[in-house]
Design a protein around this motif. Structure first.
Motif, short mmCIF file in Angstrom:
data_model
loop_
_atom_site.label_atom_id
_atom_site.label_comp_id
_atom_site.label_asym_id
_atom_site.label_seq_id
_atom_site.Cartn_x
_atom_site.Cartn_y
_atom_site.Cartn_z
N TYR A 20 -0.29 26.09 -16.21
CA TYR A 20 0.54 26.86 -15.18
C TYR A 20 -0.30 28.35 -15.89
O TYR A 20 -0.48 29.08 -14.76
CB TYR A 20 1.94 26.90 -15.29
N ASN A 31 -4.14 35.43 -11.04
CA ASN A 31 -3.80 36.43 -10.21
C ASN A 31 -4.31 37.90 -10.48
O ASN A 31 -3.81 38.93 -9.27
CB ASN A 31 -2.05 36.59 -9.88
N LYS A 55 -3.21 29.09 -14.49
CA LYS A 55 -3.29 29.58 -12.66
C LYS A 55 -2.93 30.52 -12.62
O LYS A 55 -3.19 32.15 -11.40
CB LYS A 55 -2.88 28.53 -12.50
N TYR A 56 -1.45 31.22 -12.97
CA TYR A 56 -0.74 31.99 -12.69
C TYR A 56 -1.78 33.67 -13.19
O TYR A 56 -1.77 34.39 -12.39
CB TYR A 56 0.38 32.36 -13.33
N LEU A 59 3.23 35.98 -6.39
CA LEU A 59 1.66 35.70 -7.05
C LEU A 59 1.34 33.94 -6.09
O LEU A 59 2.30 32.96 -6.64
CB LEU A 59 2.28 35.25 -8.39
N SER A 60 0.35 33.47 -6.63
CA SER A 60 -0.39 32.11 -6.06
C SER A 60 0.60 32.51 -7.76
O SER A 60 0.10 32.23 -8.83
CB SER A 60 -1.70 32.52 -6.57
N GLY A 61 0.84 30.48 -7.18
CA GLY A 61 1.84 29.27 -8.51
C GLY A 61 3.13 30.14 -8.95
O GLY A 61 3.57 29.09 -9.74
N ALA A 62 3.40 30.88 -8.55
CA ALA A 62 4.39 31.88 -9.40
C ALA A 62 5.61 30.48 -8.41
O ALA A 62 5.92 30.44 -7.22
CB ALA A 62 5.09 32.95 -8.85
N ARG A 63 7.08 30.82 -9.07
CA ARG A 63 8.01 30.04 -8.65
C ARG A 63 8.81 30.85 -8.02
O ARG A 63 10.66 31.16 -7.44
CB ARG A 63 8.39 29.21 -9.48
N ASN A 66 8.31 32.86 -14.86
CA ASN A 66 9.91 33.01 -13.93
C ASN A 66 10.36 34.38 -13.56
O ASN A 66 11.25 34.54 -12.98
CB ASN A 66 10.19 31.78 -14.40
#
Lengths: 149, 204
Positions: free
Chosen positions: B106, B113, B109-110, A32-36, B64
């Protein structure tokens, strides 16, 4: 680096084997956009006469890779790290959304584009290593047997 | 008592879903829920009080999470797609269990999606724990460093990374911020949709 990957992994096969272990339908969830983080899945079949286990996966696009199991237990979503994924004789073990999966972390995002095929290396306890092509796909559906109540 | 709570929740959820199937009013689930103030992806703190008059879906997760949380968010996104006509009557709150990583910016932004109108709720650990406690939710976390299968390409130790197990409840709150039903990831969307529409149509 990217072009090398494409050349090496565009041979048009979706099944590979390490000894008696067959790896099928490998895919990686589009990050996903921004996901780590993101997850990877595959079907593993042990055609051999002795049990084996998946003990490691390596990826050129992730700094850390680990094996996890997520499942619903009562009212909890449980996420559990796995030392290894056991592969019983004659059985197919599914790594699928809402269940066993490979977790990729600290991603080189440029490599992960929907539809692209990327290379992974699966290492098995006894069968050794095998290179696997995995397709980058969208979210995927959860496997119903793991999620129902 | 602690061990009985999950069972009680399941019973309440079953009862609630049965009632919704009968198109009766959903009962108020006593002892679960309550208002809170916490930083959000909107850029300012959210309270339920500020959402009065709207039906709220609230659930816990963390970004995460590579597997289940994106699927939950995806299901809720699909659900909102089916509720287009009511969208302005509904707020969706995603409360992070990992506020150290999931800052309000954050989360914003997430969540884009999925649905840019989803609101991410963050804060410090105390604020999160208070919400968890209000909603009788639970979570545990494990440090990823303990995991020996981790493949580390550069042979360096990992930064601190936690994986969480947590309550899968999706709470449905009425226009007055009261918990009226609990759903799970696997609950058929149609059932959730009907319950939401029922609450939207209630007088506030």
């Amino acid at each position: 680096m990217t072009s090398v990957l494409i050349v090496v992994f565009s041979l048009g096969i979706t099944e590979v084997s390490a000894g008696d272990i067959e790896v099928k339908n490998a895919w990686i969830r589009l990050a996903l956009s921004g996901a780590r983080v993101t997850a990877g899945f595959a079907d593993l079949v042990n055609h051999g006469v002795q049990k084996d286990a998946l003990i490691e996966v390596r990826a050129p696009f992730a700094r850390f890779v680990s094996l996890h199991d997520s499942r619903v237990e009562g009212d909890m979503v449980v996420m559990e790290p796995q030392e290894q994924i056991e592969l019983p004789v004659g059985k197919q073990v599914r790594l699928a959304p809402g269940g066993l999966h490979i977790m990729f972390r600290q991603l080189d995002r440029g490599v992960l584009e929907e539809g692209r095929e990327v290379g992974l290396v699966f290492r098995f306890r006894d069968a050794g290593e095998v290179s696997v092509r995995a397709v980058v796909k969208g979210l995927g559906e959860m496997t119903h047997h793991r999620m129902k109540h | 008592m602690k061990k009985l709570l999950p069972a009680l929740f399941i019973l309440l959820a079953l009862k609630a879903s049965w009632l919704s199937a009968e198109e009766e009013r959903l009962p108020v689930l006593a002892g679960v829920g309550g208002d809170f103030t916490a930083p959000s992806s909107l850029g300012y703190p959210v309270t339920l009080d500020a959402m009065r008059g709207k039906v709220v879906l609230l659930f816990f997760g963390y970004t995460n999470c590579p597997d289940v949380c994106p699927l939950t968010l995806s299901r809720v996104t699909n659900l909102m797609g089916q509720l287009k006509d009511y969208r302005s009557d509904i707020e969706v709150l995603f409360v992070t269990l990992d506020p150290e990583h999931d800052t309000p910016a954050y989360l914003k932004k997430y969540l884009q999606n999925f649905d840019s109108r989803f609101i991410g709720v963050s804060g410090n650990r105390e604020q999160i724990d208070r919400i968890v406690s209000l909603y009788k939710a639970r979570y545990t976390r494990k440090a990823e460093q303990q995991i020996t299968t981790r493949y580390n390409r550069y042979g360096k130790s990992a930064d601190t990374f936690y994986i969480y197990s947590h309550s899968q409840n999706i709470y449905l709150l009425d226009k007055r911020g009261r918990v009226r039903s609990l759903f799970y990831i696997g609950t058929p969307l149609e059932e959730v949709r009907k319950s939401i529409v029922g609450l939207v149509n209630e007088s506030s």
